[in-house]
Design an enzyme around this catalytic site. Structure first.
Site, mmCIF file in Angstrom:
data_model
loop_
_atom_site.group_PDB
_atom_site.id
_atom_site.type_symbol
_atom_site.label_atom_id
_atom_site.label_comp_id
_atom_site.label_asym_id
_atom_site.label_seq_id
_atom_site.Cartn_x
_atom_site.Cartn_y
_atom_site.Cartn_z
ATOM 1 N N ASN A 263 0.746 -1.173 -0.138
ATOM 2 C CA ASN A 263 -0.056 -0.058 0.160
ATOM 3 C C ASN A 263 0.838 1.080 -0.032
ATOM 4 O O ASN A 263 1.796 1.297 0.847
ATOM 5 C CB ASN A 263 -0.714 -0.032 1.152
ATOM 6 C CG ASN A 263 -1.747 1.144 1.384
ATOM 7 O OD1 ASN A 263 -1.607 2.325 1.603
ATOM 8 N ND2 ASN A 263 -3.130 1.011 1.085
ATOM 9 N N ASP B 52 -0.933 9.082 -6.580
ATOM 10 C CA ASP B 52 -1.898 9.207 -7.730
ATOM 11 C C ASP B 52 -2.724 7.868 -7.517
ATOM 12 O O ASP B 52 -2.665 6.782 -8.237
ATOM 13 C CB ASP B 52 -1.011 9.101 -9.024
ATOM 14 C CG ASP B 52 -1.962 8.673 -10.075
ATOM 15 O OD1 ASP B 52 -3.281 9.065 -10.239
ATOM 16 O OD2 ASP B 52 -1.417 8.522 -11.210
#
Length: 279
Positions: free
Chosen positions: A142, A163
């Site tokens: 992550n 992003d």
């Protein structure tokens, strides 16, 4: 995660994001000391414009397809165009470099890329693509967690590109704000680039207000719309917020954006805006 960027690679939003990315990296090279770039949602790293996904949704034709043969492109386009040509050495436009390849194209031998991608298949493709480049580190994790774990950089300077896929826009916006605020406490002088889709300009304004709450931040925000924004319609606008922007970025974008907006316009409702905070 079900999002696949291959369907959207090279569209107008990618062009804005990657032009800004290439310009920031170009500035970081002004100093001899090494820097690091963290890409929190790196994807697979590159995309075939003649592949099945891109052909099913050929958004690139109205994006990078209009840039490829831009004979009189402003000088500020050069770092991005150099990266684009680097993956299309045969002369035709067949491939589009994702942000990891854009970053590496501008980086030096002493610089380092930390590319994070959670999706196993995308991370696997990215790892194979970058395995021969000693500057690149691929993390299947992550990206927001990576920001908390890996900042500050050992190089003491660098860029973090954020992003996310925005499958849940509200949730990922909140995640980004929290991650950014934590990162700024740990690595306050780093450069941060946050790309966001624009479906409602007021939502973006509110997100920035939340990020700034209780802080004085030096920022540059640039928005690009190729058509009139409709919250219920397709994506026609995007925004990049840069925290601690290089001093060369605002002049470069001020020169570039009028021409880029005109080049990518779908209708007369197209336009752009740029604003700064913090002097």
């Amino acid at each position: 995660m079900n999002y696949r960027h291959a369907f959207h690679a090279g569209n107008h939003a990618d062009v804005l994001k990657h032009v800004c990315l290439a310009l920031v990296i170009d500035h970081l090279k002004h100093k001899a000391a090494p820097f690091a770039v963290m890409d929190t949602h790196a994807g697979r790293g590159g995309y075939a414009l003649d592949g099945q996904e891109a052909q099913r949704s050929p958004e690139w034709r109205a994006g990078v397809g209009r840039i490829w043969d831009w004979a009189e492109a402003p000088g500020a386009m050069a770092p991005f165009l150099d990266a684009l040509r680097g993956v299309n050495e045969s002369g035709g436009l067949h491939a589009y470099p994702g942000s990891p390849l854009i970053a590496l194209a501008g980086m030096r031998e002493q610089d380092r890329l930390i590319a994070c991608e959670l999706h196993p298949e995308e991370a696997g493709v990215l790892r194979r693509r970058l395995e021969d480049d000693p500057r690149a580190q691929v993390h299947q994790r992550n990206g927001f967690e990576a920001m908390a774990a890996l900042l500050p950089f050992t190089e003491r300077r660098g860029l973090v590109l954020i992003d996310p896929p925005y499958e849940d826009r509200d949730h990922e916006t909140i995640q980004t704000i929290r991650a950014l605020r934590t990162a700024l406490d740990r690595f306050g002088h780093g450069v941060y680039m946050w790309w966001r889709p624009v479906k409602d300009v007021r939502e973006i304004d509110m997100a920035d207000t939340e990020l700034f709450h209780g802080r004085t931040l030096k920022t540059l925000r640039v928005d690009l719309a190729v058509d009139r924004v409709d919250p219920e319609g397709r994506l026609v606008a995007s925004s990049v917020l840069i925290v601690n922007p290089p001093y060369t970025l605002a002049p470069a974008l001020a020169e570039l954006m009028p021409a880029l907006s005109q080049r990518l316009a779908a209708t007369e409702a197209a336009g752009w805006r740029m604003e700064t905070t913090g002097g």
